[in-house]
Design a protein around this motif. Structure first.
Motif, PDB file in Angstrom:
ATOM      1  N   ALA A   1      91.905  35.193  -1.923  1.00 60.63           N
ATOM      2  CA  ALA A   1      91.074  34.344  -2.778  1.00 60.63           C
ATOM      3  C   ALA A   1      90.032  33.580  -1.959  1.00 60.63           C
ATOM      4  CB  ALA A   1      91.940  33.378  -3.569  1.00 60.63           C
TER       5      ALA A   1
ATOM      6  N   ILE B   1      92.859  43.906  -8.304  1.00 65.05           N
ATOM      7  CA  ILE B   1      92.138  43.293  -7.178  1.00 65.05           C
ATOM      8  C   ILE B   1      91.362  44.356  -6.412  1.00 65.05           C
ATOM      9  CG2 ILE B   1      92.457  42.142  -4.945  1.00 65.05           C
ATOM     10  CD1 ILE B   1      94.780  40.588  -6.264  1.00 65.05           C
TER      11      ILE B   1
ATOM     12  N   ALA C   1      90.054  39.222  -6.592  1.00 64.80           N
ATOM     13  CA  ALA C   1      89.365  40.434  -7.035  1.00 64.80           C
ATOM     14  C   ALA C   1      87.884  40.385  -6.672  1.00 64.80           C
ATOM     15  CB  ALA C   1      89.536  40.612  -8.544  1.00 64.80           C
ATOM     16  N   GLU C   2      87.314  39.197  -6.671  1.00 65.72           N
ATOM     17  CA  GLU C   2      85.891  39.055  -6.359  1.00 65.72           C
ATOM     18  C   GLU C   2      85.620  39.021  -4.855  1.00 65.72           C
ATOM     19  OE1 GLU C   2      84.707  35.463  -8.257  1.00 65.72           O
ATOM     20  OE2 GLU C   2      85.187  36.156 -10.288  1.00 65.72           O
TER      21      GLU C   2
ATOM     22  N   PHE D   1      93.349  38.343 -13.410  1.00 64.22           N
ATOM     23  CA  PHE D   1      93.816  37.094 -14.037  1.00 64.22           C
ATOM     24  C   PHE D   1      94.902  37.402 -15.062  1.00 64.22           C
ATOM     25  CE2 PHE D   1      93.896  33.721 -17.116  1.00 64.22           C
ATOM     26  CZ  PHE D   1      93.555  32.560 -16.436  1.00 64.22           C
TER      27      PHE D   1
ATOM     28  N   GLN E   1      88.283  45.250  -8.109  1.00 64.64           N
ATOM     29  CA  GLN E   1      87.396  44.093  -8.245  1.00 64.64           C
ATOM     30  C   GLN E   1      87.182  43.694  -9.705  1.00 64.64           C
ATOM     31  OE1 GLN E   1      84.105  45.584  -5.558  1.00 64.64           O
ATOM     32  NE2 GLN E   1      84.541  43.649  -4.496  1.00 64.64           N
ATOM     33  N   ASP E   2      88.265  43.821 -10.484  1.00 65.22           N
ATOM     34  CA  ASP E   2      88.245  43.437 -11.899  1.00 65.22           C
ATOM     35  C   ASP E   2      88.915  42.077 -12.026  1.00 65.22           C
ATOM     36  OD1 ASP E   2      88.595  43.121 -14.636  1.00 65.22           O
ATOM     37  OD2 ASP E   2      89.059  45.245 -14.981  1.00 65.22           O
ATOM     38  N   SER E   3      88.127  41.022 -11.988  1.00 67.26           N
ATOM     39  CA  SER E   3      88.693  39.661 -11.967  1.00 67.26           C
ATOM     40  C   SER E   3      89.404  39.320 -13.266  1.00 67.26           C
ATOM     41  CB  SER E   3      87.597  38.637 -11.668  1.00 67.26           C
ATOM     42  OG  SER E   3      86.573  38.698 -12.633  1.00 67.26           O
ATOM     43  N   ASP E   4      88.875  39.776 -14.408  1.00 71.93           N
ATOM     44  CA  ASP E   4      89.523  39.482 -15.693  1.00 71.93           C
ATOM     45  C   ASP E   4      90.906  40.132 -15.758  1.00 71.93           C
ATOM     46  OD1 ASP E   4      87.359  37.998 -16.570  1.00 71.93           O
ATOM     47  OD2 ASP E   4      86.437  39.675 -17.665  1.00 71.93           O
TER      48      ASP E   4
ATOM     49  N   LYS F   1      94.080  31.906 -11.260  1.00 68.91           N
ATOM     50  CA  LYS F   1      92.725  31.713 -10.737  1.00 68.91           C
ATOM     51  C   LYS F   1      92.575  32.380  -9.378  1.00 68.91           C
ATOM     52  CE  LYS F   1      88.549  30.060 -10.488  1.00 68.91           C
ATOM     53  NZ  LYS F   1      87.466  30.635 -11.335  1.00 68.91           N
TER      54      LYS F   1
ATOM     55  N   ALA G   1      92.083  36.093  -9.759  1.00 68.99           N
ATOM     56  CA  ALA G   1      90.721  36.417 -10.186  1.00 68.99           C
ATOM     57  C   ALA G   1      89.740  36.310  -9.019  1.00 68.99           C
ATOM     58  CB  ALA G   1      90.302  35.489 -11.324  1.00 68.99           C
ATOM     59  N   LEU G   2      89.885  35.267  -8.225  1.00 68.16           N
ATOM     60  CA  LEU G   2      89.007  35.098  -7.061  1.00 68.16           C
ATOM     61  C   LEU G   2      89.257  36.195  -6.024  1.00 68.16           C
ATOM     62  CD1 LEU G   2      89.107  31.221  -6.532  1.00 68.16           C
ATOM     63  CD2 LEU G   2      87.204  32.592  -7.428  1.00 68.16           C
TER      64      LEU G   2
END
Length: 234
Positions: free
Chosen positions: A160, A204, A117-118, A213, A207-210, A111, A114-115
């Motif tokens: 994150a 990251i 990356a965002e 993860f 910016q590819d969160s999927d 998690k 993923a965060l």
């Protein structure tokens, strides 16, 4: 028969556990104390009649418990004299909690990747890159990349920007350190681990969160494949 069904099965000691006990006996028989060195792996393996892989596994177990300190080029140094009655119990406790540590890392670190990356900033990306450089340079010098690995996962946690998740990781940091030592002590694992880090970092940065993860999930699966959870080596 019902009473027999409730009896606990007798646990068969693994070979490296026998070696751990023999090493503790050696420490006490030779009256070794903090700062003293243990013999080289090859000499221990020859004396005990087991492979160097088994000796290495036993030394990693003692390192995880903080009994010895292992540095590239200088061998294993005793940090304190362990209790003969407690060391094997502590080794087995470590082994038994490894799957739970893996579960916790899967729940939290995927998690956070993923965060990251965002939410990552340019400063976060620089910290991630520095950690990769630190790990790569240590591995190139023959080390295990322990410090760089620690810095990488800390940089992901920072990127994150989740105070609660960061606190959760801090809470299990000592347990994660156990798996870090165990994993990066295996042959070829440091190189594979740093390459796995690069895949996570690339996701990251993009910016590819999927993908971040998924890459972190695969990384945790890689580093969780540890010798202590496998069948004995001879």
């Amino acid at each position: 028969m019902a009473d027999l069904d409730r009896m606990e099965r007798v646990e068969r000691p693994r070979l490296y556990e026998h070696v751990v006990q023999r090493l503790v006996d050696f420490i006490h028989d030779r009256d070794l104390d903090a700062g003293d060195k243990l013999p080289p792996e090859r000499d221990l393996a020859r004396s005990l009649g087991v492979s160097r892989a088994t000796v290495a596994q036993a030394l990693v177990a003692l390192e995880v418990l903080g009994v010895i300190d292992v540095q590239h080029g200088s061998g294993a140094e005793l940090r304190y004299r362990p209790s003969e009655s407690m060391v094997l119990r502590d080794v087995r406790a470590h082994t038994s909690r490894l799957p739970d540590i893996v579960d916790a890392r899967n729940a939290v670190e995927t998690k956070m990747a993923a965060l990251a990356a965002e939410r990552r900033t340019s400063e976060d990306l620089e910290a991630i890159d520095r950690s990769l450089t630190t790990m790569s340079e240590d591995i190139a010098r023959g080390g295990r990349g322990l410090r760089g690995d620690e810095l990488f996962h800390a940089a992901i946690a920072q990127a994150a920007h989740s105070a609660v998740l960061a606190r959760m990781m801090q809470h299990i940091s000592d347990l994660v350190r156990e798996t870090r030592i165990e994993s990066l002590s295996q042959e070829g694992r440091p190189e594979r681990s740093v390459e796995s880090h690069r895949v996570i970092a690339a996701a990251i940065r993009a910016q590819d969160s999927d993908e971040a993860f998924r890459a972190m999930e695969e990384h945790i699966a890689l580093v969780s494949d540890v010798a202590m959870l496998r069948e004995d080596v001879s």
